[in-house]
Design a protein around this motif. Structure first.
Motif, mmCIF file in Angstrom:
data_model
loop_
_atom_site.group_PDB
_atom_site.id
_atom_site.type_symbol
_atom_site.label_atom_id
_atom_site.label_comp_id
_atom_site.label_asym_id
_atom_site.label_seq_id
_atom_site.Cartn_x
_atom_site.Cartn_y
_atom_site.Cartn_z
ATOM 1 N N TRP A 3 -61.481 -6.190 2.163
ATOM 2 C CA TRP A 3 -61.612 -4.891 1.496
ATOM 3 C C TRP A 3 -60.678 -4.811 0.297
ATOM 4 C CZ3 TRP A 3 -63.364 0.229 3.731
ATOM 5 C CH2 TRP A 3 -64.394 0.033 4.673
ATOM 6 N N ASP A 83 -61.853 -0.454 16.314
ATOM 7 C CA ASP A 83 -62.018 -0.924 14.928
ATOM 8 C C ASP A 83 -63.333 -0.373 14.393
ATOM 9 O OD1 ASP A 83 -61.872 -2.263 12.525
ATOM 10 O OD2 ASP A 83 -62.486 -4.196 13.368
ATOM 11 N N ASN A 86 -64.927 -2.156 11.232
ATOM 12 C CA ASN A 86 -64.873 -3.625 11.112
ATOM 13 C C ASN A 86 -64.032 -4.023 9.902
ATOM 14 O OD1 ASN A 86 -66.570 -4.208 13.354
ATOM 15 N ND2 ASN A 86 -68.306 -3.531 12.105
ATOM 16 N N VAL A 88 -61.344 -5.505 7.378
ATOM 17 C CA VAL A 88 -60.650 -6.776 7.134
ATOM 18 C C VAL A 88 -59.839 -6.662 5.851
ATOM 19 C CG1 VAL A 88 -60.917 -9.261 6.780
ATOM 20 C CG2 VAL A 88 -62.605 -8.032 8.144
ATOM 21 N N ARG A 92 -58.098 -9.512 10.155
ATOM 22 C CA ARG A 92 -58.999 -8.550 10.791
ATOM 23 C C ARG A 92 -58.135 -7.467 11.435
ATOM 24 N NH1 ARG A 92 -60.951 -10.663 15.168
ATOM 25 N NH2 ARG A 92 -62.580 -9.092 15.469
ATOM 26 N N TYR A 93 -58.591 -6.211 11.366
ATOM 27 C CA TYR A 93 -57.802 -5.108 11.906
ATOM 28 C C TYR A 93 -57.425 -5.301 13.389
ATOM 29 C CZ TYR A 93 -56.550 -0.196 12.997
ATOM 30 O OH TYR A 93 -55.932 0.942 13.426
ATOM 31 N N GLU A 171 -58.520 2.691 8.998
ATOM 32 C CA GLU A 171 -59.460 3.568 9.697
ATOM 33 C C GLU A 171 -60.016 4.650 8.763
ATOM 34 O OE1 GLU A 171 -58.262 4.976 13.554
ATOM 35 O OE2 GLU A 171 -57.028 3.206 13.891
#
Ligand code: ZN
Length: 280
Positions: A3, A83, A86, A88, A92-93, A171
């Protein structure tokens, strides 16, 4: 796909500056550089005996400082994050959550407990900055909401100890919803005439300042805490003016009417119980 990617290289925080309560034999005050024994530092409620600098501490230390005989019962201790997006970034979260849990021994950025403070029953929610910058995601909001529910059901006061960089970007919208949720719960507490005290500690910013941290019947702070919404650089660039000296310090915020008083951490327990005694 990521992201966000970091464009600027070299933005690094050394591991030792990330720590909350330092261990080892000696503690060096980051403000006046005086060294003191960690035992002495702990006895002074993690403040400097020389310049009164208030070291950042976490929920564990606050619970130990506040609750009588350090006896308390934690609420919703096992709640942990999903999550929903999803998400990233560099990780990854879910992997970031897992790694942070392992590093800090915490499940998320807030812990709630009930117990007694100088014989007065109370619910305390305290945030941990070591967990992803004390960011407010759905678990933080939900645990605070449930803590308020507990205070409502048992008709006992609620204390929120905030320490946060703001909403948790992993989030996104789900984080922002927590502002409305916690504010609505606090309105129920106010309707029931149950006291809510908000303690802002270093730093309290972003969505946390814009919701529960500023909604106390009493909004109080520790000395020297950074309190604000956006950071000074963003504000300076937006208004195109230099900012006044001491801007966003607890003392400045008090002077401008956003706080009721500043409390030295060494006096926190007694001030809190006498305040609650007056409100009862
Ligand atoms: Zn010092």
């Amino acid at each position: 796909m990521s992201w966000f990617t970091r464009k600027d290289k070299g933005i690094l925080t050394p591991t030792e500056s990330k720590r909350e309560a330092p261990d080892g034999l000696w503690y060096q005050c980051p403000s006046c550089k005086k060294a003191m024994h960690t035992r002495e530092h702990r006895l002074f409620a993690y403040t400097c005996s020389n310049c009164n600098y208030h070291e950042k501490i976490g929920s564990q230390e606050y619970f130990e400082l506040l609750f009588d005989q350090t006896k308390y019962t934690e609420l919703d201790a096992m709640l942990s994050s999903g999550d929903p997006l999803n998400f990233v970034d560099t990780k990854r979260y879910p992997d970031r959550i897992k790694a942070t849990e392992k590093k800090t021994g915490l499940k998320d950025a807030v812990r709630t407990a009930h117990g007694k403070v100088n014989d007065i029953e109370i619910v305390v929610s305290a945030m941990d900055f070591s967990f992803i910058g004390g960011s407010m995601g759905s678990v933080v909001g939900e645990k605070i909401a449930r803590g308020i529910d507990y205070a409502l059901a048992h008709k006992i006061p609620f204390l929120m100890i905030s320490k946060s960089g703001g909403a948790r970007m992993m989030e996104a919208g789900f984080s922002l919803m927590q502002m409305a949720k916690t504010s609505a719960k606090l309105a129920l507490l106010a309707e029931a005439g149950i006291p809510y005290i908000s303690l802002l500690t270093d730093p309290t910013t972003g969505g946390v300042t814009a919701s529960y941290a500023m909604l106390g019947d009493f909004n109080i702070s520790e000395p020297g805490a950074l309190i604000g919404f956006a950071g000074p650089r963003v504000i300076r660039e937006t208004i195109g003016k230099d900012l006044p000296k001491g801007f966003q310090s607890a003392e400045f915020v008090l002077e401008h009417g956003f706080l009721d008083f500043i409390v030295d951490r060494k006096d926190l327990k007694d001030k809190l119980s006498s305040l609650l005694g007056m409100l009862a």
